[in-house]
Design a protein around this motif. Structure first.
Motif, PDB file in Angstrom:
ATOM      1  N   PHE A 163      15.347   6.710   9.452  1.00  0.00           N
ATOM      2  CA  PHE A 163      15.026   7.929   8.706  1.00  0.00           C
ATOM      3  C   PHE A 163      13.521   8.167   8.583  1.00  0.00           C
ATOM      4  O   PHE A 163      13.107   9.142   7.974  1.00  0.00           O
ATOM      5  N   GLY A 164      12.703   7.273   9.135  1.00  0.00           N
ATOM      6  CA  GLY A 164      11.266   7.512   9.047  1.00  0.00           C
ATOM      7  C   GLY A 164      10.466   6.221   9.088  1.00  0.00           C
ATOM      8  O   GLY A 164      10.857   5.251   9.730  1.00  0.00           O
ATOM      9  N   THR A 165       9.352   6.235   8.387  1.00  0.00           N
ATOM     10  CA  THR A 165       8.451   5.082   8.360  1.00  0.00           C
ATOM     11  C   THR A 165       8.875   4.166   7.211  1.00  0.00           C
ATOM     12  O   THR A 165       9.051   4.622   6.088  1.00  0.00           O
ATOM     13  N   PHE A 166       9.027   2.891   7.514  1.00  0.00           N
ATOM     14  CA  PHE A 166       9.595   1.987   6.523  1.00  0.00           C
ATOM     15  C   PHE A 166       8.874   0.638   6.577  1.00  0.00           C
ATOM     16  O   PHE A 166       9.346  -0.318   7.178  1.00  0.00           O
ATOM     17  N   ASN A 167       7.694   0.602   5.969  1.00  0.00           N
ATOM     18  CA  ASN A 167       6.975  -0.657   5.805  1.00  0.00           C
ATOM     19  C   ASN A 167       7.180  -1.081   4.359  1.00  0.00           C
ATOM     20  O   ASN A 167       6.910  -0.288   3.456  1.00  0.00           O
ATOM     21  N   TYR A 168       7.678  -2.275   4.123  1.00  0.00           N
ATOM     22  CA  TYR A 168       7.912  -2.659   2.730  1.00  0.00           C
ATOM     23  C   TYR A 168       7.650  -4.137   2.467  1.00  0.00           C
ATOM     24  O   TYR A 168       7.636  -4.959   3.385  1.00  0.00           O
TER      25      TYR A 168
END
Lengths: 276, 276
Positions: A163-168
């Motif tokens: 669904f998009g950018t996912f840095n966590y």
């Protein structure tokens, strides 16, 4: 930050918080969480980390912790209110869980059980609630090991990342789980320690003077914080588990996804409903 | 503190925090939670409210809020660690819930579903988890009204109180639920405002100079904080719901229990299993 021994984050936070308006524009609130065993102190403010008196306290009060997650927000979705300030906090299995997200998820609106419900209206908090919901779905109310949690996150995170950018970064006080689709860097400081110089502020610390040989600290950050240390960048889809100040396990979720797609071409275009 | 308009608590907290070592001996950690709508800032420290730099920040940084719960701990059960510092926090129905307990429950070890699990090992956090568990038991994941929550708390609280002293404040940011078995006092400050003088510190504030006619503040505290205001003490078993800075609903749970016991003598000695 994930450490072998309780360590204070004042050096890194001084440089990092400059990015909340001085060396960068992440000035829409800030937050920082310090674990002490299973419990956690969370400081959040909808003022920037440059201006907030709470951030000033954090820069000067050396709280020692083995797991710290800090976030400076640049609002992409959701208003600049306290409820939308990262990191987010929830209790599961008698531990606090802390989550901070860098990135932007579009139309990410998964069905949630109600066990964890977003308080604000960010894509990030929805993703956090979804991850925790999935952990309960897998393990119920019996606490799994850190490696078991990693295995589930390794499956779910790339689905959210569609669904998009996912840095966590995610921590439960035992370990720090990190995942990047576009941008994250890490390094480990350990014996023999050297001096480090911040990028955002004219400050240098000689860690050899303030550490013992038992100390070891992993720092995970969107952009490197120091100019004279060796930072490693995450590959797209890389997940790393840190414990005791060092990487304990790596996974490359995008390669696996690509392999799956090659074997089963119909997996390439999964429907929204299938993604959960 | 429960208010009609966002209000800062610096005056009351200055007096209150003196009791963490100077005018009283509640020096085993402190905590304070400030709601902003459904979200909440929670400051906790295992240092006393007299010595903690975090308490110093709270005394001097006027955070405005409509619902604030503060606690200074005198450890009766559980070590002096962060995880045992009140107030406690949990998310339910997309809101934070905050709970602080004054008192001591003995052998209170109810079965919990796992939906809310204590992080520390205090009787107080167990009671909090039990109350929230019971709310989910009654309403599932559909959020009830404040009055519906009150009705359930009115049934459950006297059952918990059979295990000892159970004075508590609970808030979800919409309202403040309070219950006393031995000691709690309240007052409402509203137009026309007057001057108030602290008991624990030589400080006076003339509220008529710093308020408007729309302000209204209810203060609920174990012992009165000011020497020249009219505080009302709770009766044993009294529960009061505060909203918009005034009492919205009262209940007398002990009278009802006594009435029930008179009608059904066998209720007098209910077994442990029945109490849940």
């Amino acid at each position: 930050m994930n450490c072998a021994t309780p360590t204070d984050i004042t050096f890194s936070f001084k440089g990092f918080s400059q990015r909340a308006g001085i060396t960068s524009d992440h000035s829409d609130g800030f937050g920082i969480a310090f674990f002490e065993d299973k419990a956690c102190r969370l400081f959040v403010d909808n003022q920037s980390a440059v201006e907030s008196p709470i951030a000033e306290l954090v820069r000067n009060y050396p709280i020692k912790s083995r797991n710290v997650i800090a976030h400076i927000r640049k609002a992409t979705q959701g208003k600049i209110t306290l409820e939308n300030s990262h990191p987010f906090i929830r209790e599961l299995w008698g531990r606090q869980w802390i989550f901070a997200h860098n990135g932007d998820l579009h139309h990410f609106d998964p069905p949630l059980t109600g066990r964890f419900t977003p308080i604000g209206n960010t894509d990030s908090e929805r993703a956090f609630c979804y991850l925790l919901d999935q952990l309960v779905e897998h393990f119920g109310y019996t606490e799994p090991s850190v490696l078991q949690v990693f295995a589930v996150l390794e499956q779910i995170s790339p689905k959210v990342a569609e669904f998009g950018t996912f840095n966590y970064c995610l921590s439960n006080g035992q370990a720090l789980f990190s995942y990047a689709t576009t941008k994250l860097h890490w390094l480990v400081r350990e014996y023999p320690f050297k001096a480090a110089r911040l990028i955002d502020l004219d400050v240098e610390v000689d860690f050899s003077q303030v550490t013992t040989s038992h100390d070891r600290v992993a720092v995970i950050t969107t952009e490197p914080l120091t100019q004279n240390e060796q930072w490693t960048s995450y590959q797209a889809g890389e997940m790393i588990l840190f414990q005791d100040g060092k990487p304990l396990k790596h996974a490359q979720t995008h390669v696996e996804r690509l392999e799956r797609e090659l074997k089963n071409p119909e997996l390439k275009r999964i429907t929204r409903a299938d993604q959960y």
